[in-house]
Design a protein around this motif. Structure first.
Motif: not given
Length: 162
Positions: A4-8
């Protein structure tokens, strides 16, 4: 396992590149990985997205590589002959650091760090060099020509091997 990551929102390099103001926090003498004498300048970034973070620079003390040390000391306001000056007297002084990416060695990631140390009076944005809003079109064209010449200055290389 679920990720669960927001790569942006994840930075791909340690620091944003560009110019920042920074305050000198400490200077220590150490040995490089190659067992050569060097100084470690620890800075606190005062501007930009990395404000409040620490970053270090590593001028060599080898006789053949003192150019980087000279750049540091001149940016901190020292001139001429220096004999017996304590580095403690430099603490708290402010400079402009040019943070950039140096080329990667084969098979390694590029290094992002301090490429140049400039006096505190240096502009944070090199294009902010006293532009007047009242300039006529001829002056604007001359500035564009000068900007093209400035591109050659961006090819700065640091020859120090620490």
């Amino acid at each position: 396992m679920k990720l669960t990551y927001n790569l942006d929102e994840i930075k791909t390099q340690a620091y944003d590149t560009g110019r920042v103001r920074a305050k000198l926090k400490s200077v220590k003498k150490q040995q490089s990985r190659a067992k050569n004498p060097m100084l470690v300048f620890k800075w606190r970034i005062l501007t930009g997205d990395d404000k409040g973070r620490d970053i270090s620079s590593y001028p060599s003390l080898l006789e053949s590589s003192l150019g980087n040390l000279k750049e540091h000391l001149e940016a901190l306001g020292l001139k001429g002959k220096i004999k017996g000056k304590s580095t403690d007297a430099l603490l708290g002084r402010v400079c402009v650091l040019v943070i950039g990416e140096s080329p990667a060695e084969e098979g390694k990631r590029p290094f992002v760090g301090i490429l140049q140390v400039l006096p505190k009076s240096s502009p944070l944005n090199p294009s902010d060099d006293d532009d007047d809003e009242d300039d006529d079109e001829e002056d604007d064209e001359e500035e564009e020509d000068e900007d093209e010449d400035d591109d050659d200055d961006e090819d700065y290389e640091d020859d120090d091997d620490d």
